[in-house]
Design a protein around this motif. Structure first.
Motif, PDB file in Angstrom:
ATOM      1  N   THR A   5       0.834  -1.208   0.000  1.00  0.00           N
ATOM      2  CA  THR A   5       0.000   0.000   0.000  1.00  0.00           C
ATOM      3  C   THR A   5       0.869   1.259   0.000  1.00  0.00           C
ATOM      4  O   THR A   5       0.598   2.215  -0.727  1.00  0.00           O
ATOM      5  CB  THR A   5      -0.954  -0.019   1.219  1.00  0.00           C
ATOM      6  OG1 THR A   5      -1.713  -1.229   1.155  1.00  0.00           O
ATOM      7  CG2 THR A   5      -1.889   1.157   1.216  1.00  0.00           C
ATOM      8  N   ASP A  50      -5.737  -1.690  -4.858  1.00  0.00           N
ATOM      9  CA  ASP A  50      -5.068  -2.363  -3.748  1.00  0.00           C
ATOM     10  C   ASP A  50      -5.881  -3.601  -3.363  1.00  0.00           C
ATOM     11  O   ASP A  50      -7.076  -3.679  -3.659  1.00  0.00           O
ATOM     12  CB  ASP A  50      -4.971  -1.402  -2.555  1.00  0.00           C
ATOM     13  CG  ASP A  50      -3.842  -1.768  -1.599  1.00  0.00           C
ATOM     14  OD1 ASP A  50      -3.198  -2.814  -1.806  1.00  0.00           O
ATOM     15  OD2 ASP A  50      -3.602  -1.008  -0.633  1.00  0.00           O
ATOM     16  N   GLU A  51      -5.217  -4.552  -2.721  1.00  0.00           N
ATOM     17  CA  GLU A  51      -5.880  -5.756  -2.204  1.00  0.00           C
ATOM     18  C   GLU A  51      -6.686  -6.484  -3.275  1.00  0.00           C
ATOM     19  O   GLU A  51      -7.884  -6.747  -3.087  1.00  0.00           O
ATOM     20  CB  GLU A  51      -6.744  -5.396  -0.992  1.00  0.00           C
ATOM     21  CG  GLU A  51      -5.868  -4.882   0.135  1.00  0.00           C
ATOM     22  CD  GLU A  51      -6.622  -4.330   1.340  1.00  0.00           C
ATOM     23  OE1 GLU A  51      -7.768  -4.726   1.534  1.00  0.00           O
ATOM     24  OE2 GLU A  51      -6.024  -3.525   2.067  1.00  0.00           O
TER      25      GLU A  51
HETATM   26 MG   LIG Z   1      -1.921  -2.919   2.183  1.00  0.00          MG
END
Ligand SMILES: [Mg+2]
Ligand SMILES: Nc1ncnc2c1ncn2[C@@H]1O[C@H](COP(=O)(O)OP(=O)(O)OP(=O)(O)O)[C@@H](O)[C@H]1O
Length: 363
Positions: free
Chosen positions: A52, A148-149
């Protein structure tokens, strides 16, 4: 002097250890524009490896290079989220650049009220993002999308990937940087609908070298008005174990121990190390081990007799199984970011403190 270390997930630390080369490559890609393969990149790394934070830095880099950015996390509604934040950022970017009221530039029209207020059916997403990109193209502005993710089980993730591929072939100035845990990324790459993702550049966030960790410690500490003795720096670097989150935990507690003086001593480092290890044990290690299967743990235990690295046939012999049979566990552990594969297919335990933890349980 406030503590400069950031042992909090998602926070960008003052100095990123070991990311210089990657960020330079990204900087070049953003300057080159369409055609540079790094504009489509997958960041792959275990929990706490700094995915991140790195996405944030790439986003910052993009802004500096005159791109606009839409950031999202893979979840239902992500496509709408991307479009809305791209529209909003495009409008304010053009507003700043032209010093005209947003209303008077054409992005205002792209932002047609019916789009802004009512999310249109998902099928229209491609038309809408294409209209925005056409508009941006006239001002030579690119769009960076960060996700993200990433998860493979999300239809919108698949849709994003296929539309992105089309936009690329149409020559749009667009970039897609995704980040995820090894297991999620690997599931995503197996999806036949988005085989194009297999051609993305892949960047693994594995262990960071001791030299780079050590430099980041020194710089972080110096920039905040303290210094660290050579012995203390050695202890701190060893404690960090090449792992981003552990580096921040270690730095944080060492700094706390040195609250009243300006040079961080060996004693501060030793005390800080114990606190950082406690925090890591309860915060990361226990939950990681809990998520592993019995077979995974047996595989790890069979690695313990080797001091630095293991090879699969030795592990298989210790487990009295075939190499073929145990390779499933190897794959699972690699994906969990618990072990790493080095030159000549050697395997080592990469999560800090895990070896010691397993050894203590064995004793
Ligand atoms: Mg992260
Ligand atoms: N390159 C780096 N050098 C030093 N510290 C870092 C670096 N990257 C991230 N960190 C720190 O490490 C911790 C974890 O970072 P981050 O939240 O980005 O990890 P992540 O890979 O996204 O984790 P998760 O998989 O849980 O989302 C944070 O405390 C962050 O400040």
């Amino acid at each position: 002097m406030s503590n400069p270390f950031t042992p909090t997930f998602g926070i960008v630390p003052p100095y990123l250890a070991g990311r210089e080369v990657f960020l330079l490559e990204m900087q070049r890609a953003l300057q080159d524009g369409p055609g540079n393969p790094n504009l489509s990149t997958l960041l792959i790394g275990p929990r706490g490896s700094g995915k991140t934070a790195l996405l944030s830095c790439v986003a910052e880099e993009a802004l500096q290079s005159g791109w606009i950015v839409a950031r999202t996390v893979a979840a239902d509604g992500m496509l709408e989220d991307i479009l809305q934040s791209a529209l909003k950022n495009a409008a304010s970017f053009l507003h700043q650049r032209t010093k005209k009221k947003v209303k008077s530039v054409s992005v205002g029209q792209v932002l047609g009220i019916e789009w802004a207020l009512e999310p249109a059916p998902a099928t229209n997403w491609r038309t809408r993002i294409t209209a925005l990109l056409d508009e941006l193209k006239q001002h030579d502005i690119g769009l960076l999308i960060t996700v993200d993710e990433v998860r493979a089980d999300l239809p919108e993730m698949i849709q994003l990937a296929s539309v992105y591929q089309l936009l690329l072939t149409e020559g749009a100035k667009i970039s897609l940087i995704m980040a995820g845990l090894p297991a999620q990324v690997s599931d995503l790459l197996e999806d036949k609908q988005v085989s194009f993702l297999r051609r993305c550049s892949r960047h693994y966030l594995g262990s960071i070298s001791d030299t780079e960790i050590s430099v980041a410690f020194e710089k972080t500490i110096a920039a905040s008005g303290k210094s660290i003795s050579g012995e203390a720096l050695k202890i701190a670097t060893k404690t960090a174990g090449g792992y981003a989150y552990m580096m921040q935990l270690t730095g944080f507690y060492i700094w706390e121990e040195a609250a009243t003086h300006s040079i961080i001593s060996k004693k501060d480092a030793e005390r800080g190390m114990i606190r950082a290890e406690d925090a890591f044990r309860s915060g990361v290690l226990l939950s990681t081990v809990r998520e592993l299967s019995k077979g995974d743990v047996a595989f790890l235990r069979a690695m313990l007799p080797d001091e630095d690295y293991s090879i699969l046939p030795d592990i298989a012999a210790r487990l009295k199984k075939s190499s073929n049979y145990i390779s499933t566990y190897k794959r699972r552990l690699l994906m969990a970011g618990v072990i790493e594969e080095g030159a000549g297919k050697t395997l080592s335990i990469s999560m800090p403190m895990l070896r010691e933890y397993l050894e203590q349980q064995n004793a």
